[in-house]
Structure formats: C-alpha cells, structure tokens
Design a protein around this motif. Structure first.
Motif, PDB file in Angstrom:
ATOM      1  N   ALA A 153      80.159  51.027 146.726  1.00 50.28           N
ATOM      2  CA  ALA A 153      79.973  51.005 145.275  1.00 50.28           C
ATOM      3  C   ALA A 153      80.840  52.077 144.630  1.00 50.28           C
ATOM      4  O   ALA A 153      80.898  53.210 145.101  1.00 50.28           O
ATOM      5  CB  ALA A 153      78.503  51.241 144.945  1.00 50.28           C
ATOM      6  N   GLY A 154      81.531  51.686 143.576  1.00 53.81           N
ATOM      7  CA  GLY A 154      82.365  52.626 142.842  1.00 53.81           C
ATOM      8  C   GLY A 154      83.762  52.797 143.399  1.00 53.81           C
ATOM      9  O   GLY A 154      84.563  53.545 142.841  1.00 53.81           O
ATOM     10  N   VAL A 155      84.075  52.115 144.502  1.00 52.60           N
ATOM     11  CA  VAL A 155      85.407  52.198 145.108  1.00 52.60           C
ATOM     12  C   VAL A 155      86.104  50.859 144.917  1.00 52.60           C
ATOM     13  O   VAL A 155      85.619  49.831 145.387  1.00 52.60           O
ATOM     14  CB  VAL A 155      85.330  52.551 146.605  1.00 52.60           C
ATOM     15  CG1 VAL A 155      86.725  52.579 147.223  1.00 52.60           C
ATOM     16  CG2 VAL A 155      84.645  53.886 146.799  1.00 52.60           C
ATOM     17  N   ASP A 156      87.234  50.863 144.232  1.00 50.87           N
ATOM     18  CA  ASP A 156      87.929  49.620 143.892  1.00 50.87           C
ATOM     19  C   ASP A 156      88.979  49.271 144.946  1.00 50.87           C
ATOM     20  O   ASP A 156      90.158  49.127 144.647  1.00 50.87           O
ATOM     21  CB  ASP A 156      88.575  49.754 142.508  1.00 50.87           C
ATOM     22  CG  ASP A 156      89.173  48.429 142.023  1.00 50.87           C
ATOM     23  OD1 ASP A 156      88.668  47.371 142.445  1.00 50.87           O
ATOM     24  OD2 ASP A 156      90.150  48.466 141.249  1.00 50.87           O
ATOM     25  N   SER A 157      88.541  49.155 146.183  1.00 55.61           N
ATOM     26  CA  SER A 157      89.454  48.791 147.266  1.00 55.61           C
ATOM     27  C   SER A 157      89.601  47.282 147.340  1.00 55.61           C
ATOM     28  O   SER A 157      88.610  46.554 147.170  1.00 55.61           O
ATOM     29  CB  SER A 157      88.924  49.300 148.604  1.00 55.61           C
ATOM     30  OG  SER A 157      88.785  50.700 148.610  1.00 55.61           O
ATOM     31  N   PRO A 158      90.811  46.770 147.599  1.00 56.09           N
ATOM     32  CA  PRO A 158      90.947  45.327 147.824  1.00 56.09           C
ATOM     33  C   PRO A 158      90.154  44.927 149.059  1.00 56.09           C
ATOM     34  O   PRO A 158      90.036  45.701 150.014  1.00 56.09           O
ATOM     35  CB  PRO A 158      92.452  45.132 148.018  1.00 56.09           C
ATOM     36  CG  PRO A 158      92.984  46.474 148.388  1.00 56.09           C
ATOM     37  CD  PRO A 158      92.102  47.478 147.725  1.00 56.09           C
TER      38      PRO A 158
END
Length: 344
Positions: A153-158
C-alpha cells in the motif's frame, strides 16, 4: 517541484556524497546511515534518473532475486513464471540473472546491491509480501522494478497480478454448488500478499451465499506438503470438521490429500478438496485435483514487458496488468461422483 539530492542529504543529516554512495553502492556506509538516507528518499519522493543512463552503461540484464527457501528453484510454479519471463526478456534483448539470498542475507540489500553495481537494469520481485521492503526500497531509490503480485500500500510499483480473490470466489462457489456449507481454508502464510487476496475471496463467496465466516475453519499454514498435511489434520480435529476444503496452493492440497487418506477418508466423497495452482501433477494424483489454473507463464511474459517499459521509460500510465485464473473441475471436489448419484 522535484526533490534534489542536496535536499535528501539535508533531510538525512549526511553529505551529498553519502547519498550518492547509498544510491550507487560505492564507499562505506553504515546500516543506520543507509536507513536514514532511504527514509529521506521516500519522504521526499526523490527520483534518481537510473533509466536515463546511456545505452553504453546498461547491462541488458534483468535480475530476479529469491529468498533462501530450500527447494524453491525446483518448484513447478516458479519454473512456469521463469519460462515466460525468460522468453519475453530474450525477445527484448535481455538476459536473466537469478540471484538467491544467502541464509543470513537480506533480500532487500541483495536487490539494491545488484542495481547499484549495474549488473542488472531492473529487477523482478516474486513472492510479494503485504508490506514488502524490497518494493519500498527500490521505489524510494528510483530503481526500475516490477512486482509479481500486488505492491505494498502506498507504493506505486508496476505489477502483474493474478486475480486470486476472484479465483477463490470461483472455487468456493463451486463447492457451495455441490451442497457444501462447512468449507475450510488452508491459508498460505499471512505475510504473503496473495494470501490476503485468497482470504478475501473466500469470505466474499461465503457472504454472497448468506453464510457466516467461521474462523475455526481457517488454518494458516506454511508452503510445503507437510504443512498442508498438518493443517488438514488440524481441521479434521475440530468439533465440526469441514466437508470441503480450499487449499491456498496445490502443494498444500497434496499434503491435505495424504492427511485425508491417513484418516481413512475418501477425497471427493467424504471431503471435497480444491487447490489454487493447477500444477502439472494435479491431473495425475488420485483422485485428480480440482484446481484453479493460474496463468503463470503469461504472468512471466508480462513481467518482462512491464519491466522493459520501466527501464526505457515507456508506457508510464500502464502500472498494473491483471490476469484471470480458471477453475478446472476434476474428481477431488466430488462433482463427478455426486453427479452420478444425482446430487446437485
């Protein structure tokens, strides 16, 4: 306004050179200093331009790191992912580097070390955790990576996600359609992101059927056949044992089969059983295992595509690919025998 390396240094209370050391794996930096720098990078959303390096500086290699679980490399499910990943990577001009963390080595540090040393252009993260420190650290450092599962959550990793929530819903609905109302769940370790999705799908299917969630029917397990055996034994020892069981993986389901056989219960007649993998062996055990087929090879291919896009700064808007699983009905859920007996 984008944060600068100088602002990161000020926030962490270190020199600009120290920040550079942390990002590039040079010099000598203590663990405490490295943590402060990474925290500052995350707080300021600092984005180093790793992917903007010249083509001459690229390794043309994608890294895959694995924890030091015994026998992990021999697992058929992993082989399917790696097969798709390797094929799609080769088409795009990449080699694969497979690195296993040592018994006393932190996998996050292994990922950072591979990227800082420029031995890899980007990293594929498998076995995603609910709060995965690898994705958090790589995102904070601006290192190209892709997650085989939902990122923290909160990490915009592909990421490339197999919809295991929907898979669990389909599996439980299948068991409900056969008349079962006490359906157990052998859960994968709860720190795995996929485990959370499976539990959500299991509970949703029960809610949709108007059935209450009974925590005594859920046993958190490990990942091996032995873990599945122990979990099934625990479920059978409850005051009102389940008549059907959903296992979080085929490995757990195989162990559950052995436990049922040792208890002199017939799989598919006395207790229905469904797995969540559809490994090649699933069709050949006795009875053949009803299972949800995960498109792992396709997942591997998509991982390579998204990571290549991240490295080359293409298709920035495409952050997640979701793949669907498919229920394969065999005798372990009892459907064939029940149909012959006229039971719906």
């Amino acid at each position: 306004m984008k944060a600068t390396i100088k602002q990161v240094a000020q926030r962490a209370g270190v020199s600009v050179a120290t920040v550079s050391y942390v990002l590039n794996g040079a010099g000598v930096v203590t663990d405490e200093t490295r943590r402060r720098v990474l925290d500052a990078i995350a707080e300021l959303n600092y984005q180093p331009q790793y992917a903007a390096r010249s083509m001459r500086g690229r390794s043309h290699t994608l890294g895959v790191t694995l924890p030091s679980h015994p026998g992990r490399l021999a697992e058929p499910a992993l082989a399917e992912v790696l097969s798709g990943l390797a094929d799609a990577a080769a088409v795009r001009g990449y080699f694969l580097l497979l690195a296993t963390a040592g018994a006393d080595q932190d996998e996050t540090e292994l990922c950072l070390s591979l990227a800082r040393s420029r031995r890899v252009d980007g990293l594929v993260l498998l076995d995603m955790l609910v709060d995965d420190p690898r994705a958090q650290a790589l995102a904070a450092a601006g290192i190209p990576h892709v997650c085989a599962g939902p990122p923290p959550a909160g990490v915009d990793s592909p990421s490339v996600v197999i919809d295991m929530r929907a898979a669990a819903v389909d599996a439980v609905r299948h068991l409900l359609s056969l008349g079962h109302r006490r359906i157990g769940l052998i859960q994968l370790p709860s720190d795995l992101a996929v485990s959370e999705s499976i539990v959500e799908g299991y509970r949703q299917a029960l809610t949709d059927a108007g059935l209450p969630f009974d925590p005594t029917l859920v046993v958190e397990s490990g990942r091996t056949e032995e873990d599945g055996y122990q979990a099934m034994t625990e479920l059978l020892a409850t005051s009102r044992a389940p008549t059907a069981v959903l296992a979080g993986s085929d490995e757990l389901a195989f162990g559950a089969m052995h436990a049922l056989n040792d208890a002199r219960l017939i799989v598919g007649r006395d207790v229905a059983l469904v797995g969540l993998d559809d490994l090649p062996l699933a069709a050949h055990v006795n009875p053949p295992l009803t299972a949800v087929r995960q498109p792992r090879r396709a997942q591997g291919q998509q991982l390579a595509i998204l990571l290549d896009d991240a490295i080359m700064k293409r298709n920035a808007s495409l952050r997640m690919v979701t793949l669907s699983a498919r229920l394969i009905i065999r005798r372990s859920s009892g459907s064939a025998w029940r149909a012959a007996e006229g039971v719906n």
